[in-house]
Design an enzyme around this catalytic site. Sequence first.
Site, PDB file in Angstrom:
ATOM      1  N   HIS A   1       9.792  -8.049  -1.669  1.00  9.72           N
ATOM      2  CA  HIS A   1       9.054  -6.798  -1.866  1.00  9.72           C
ATOM      3  C   HIS A   1       9.792  -5.963  -2.903  1.00  9.72           C
ATOM      4  O   HIS A   1      10.936  -5.566  -2.676  1.00  9.72           O
ATOM      5  CB  HIS A   1       8.975  -6.018  -0.546  1.00  9.72           C
ATOM      6  CG  HIS A   1       8.129  -6.676   0.491  1.00  9.72           C
ATOM      7  ND1 HIS A   1       7.027  -6.066   1.038  1.00  9.72           N
ATOM      8  CD2 HIS A   1       8.204  -7.898   1.078  1.00  9.72           C
ATOM      9  CE1 HIS A   1       6.461  -6.883   1.927  1.00  9.72           C
ATOM     10  NE2 HIS A   1       7.173  -7.999   1.964  1.00  9.72           N
TER      11      HIS A   1
ATOM     12  N   GLU B   1       0.811  -1.220   0.000  1.00  9.77           N
ATOM     13  CA  GLU B   1       0.000   0.000   0.000  1.00  9.77           C
ATOM     14  C   GLU B   1       0.843   1.267   0.000  1.00  9.77           C
ATOM     15  O   GLU B   1       0.330   2.340  -0.288  1.00  9.77           O
ATOM     16  CB  GLU B   1      -0.956   0.005   1.183  1.00  9.77           C
ATOM     17  CG  GLU B   1      -0.309   0.111   2.540  1.00  9.77           C
ATOM     18  CD  GLU B   1      -1.315   0.075   3.682  1.00  9.77           C
ATOM     19  OE1 GLU B   1      -1.055   0.726   4.690  1.00  9.77           O
ATOM     20  OE2 GLU B   1      -2.356  -0.614   3.553  1.00  9.77           O
TER      21      GLU B   1
END
Length: 197
Positions: A157, A88
């Site tokens: 990530h 996010e």
Amino acid sequence: MKNNIDYEAIKEHIRGILTALGDDPDREGLKETPDRVARMYGEVFEGMRYSNAEIAEMFNKSFEDGFSDGNGSDIVIVKDIEAFSYCEHHMALMYDMKITVAYIPKGRVLGLSKIARIADMACKRLQLQERIGSDIAEIMQLASGSEDVAVFIEANHSCMTARGIKKPSAKTVSSTLRGRFETDAALQNRLFMQVRQ
């Protein structure tokens, strides 16, 4: 919950981003990009349309547990569920994600595919890895009727591997323990041994 995705607004904003990047959204290779991105977002962010309770209701198909010993010590573990999500903070991809879900049945067991579907749907949101574990645990508790749930996640990530600090081999590992998995050290040790096999 059922939030409807506004495909037209996504298309308009993607056109704006392409223009802001200095490209021409009407050139051959980009003409259909806003529409493709809007449809992709509808797919990869499907989980945003539902609450945890609604996802639990969607995937709560269970079967009578005819195998447990009656003392609540049997553990069901589904390991290495492959998934991906989007961070996010940068809307960057969390990839090569492997999720392990464990729970102690309370008289009924969930269909194994339902556990993978729960994990998948929790990932289809703008997320943090830690929240994915928490969401899966909550959905599993609601769907299975068991308070005793554990979730382990390992992922790369791209906000760490492809930008910023650019550490491509860095992996993030998180664990979420609920019920007896959180309080019973012997049960925790047994779980950790089984998960590591």
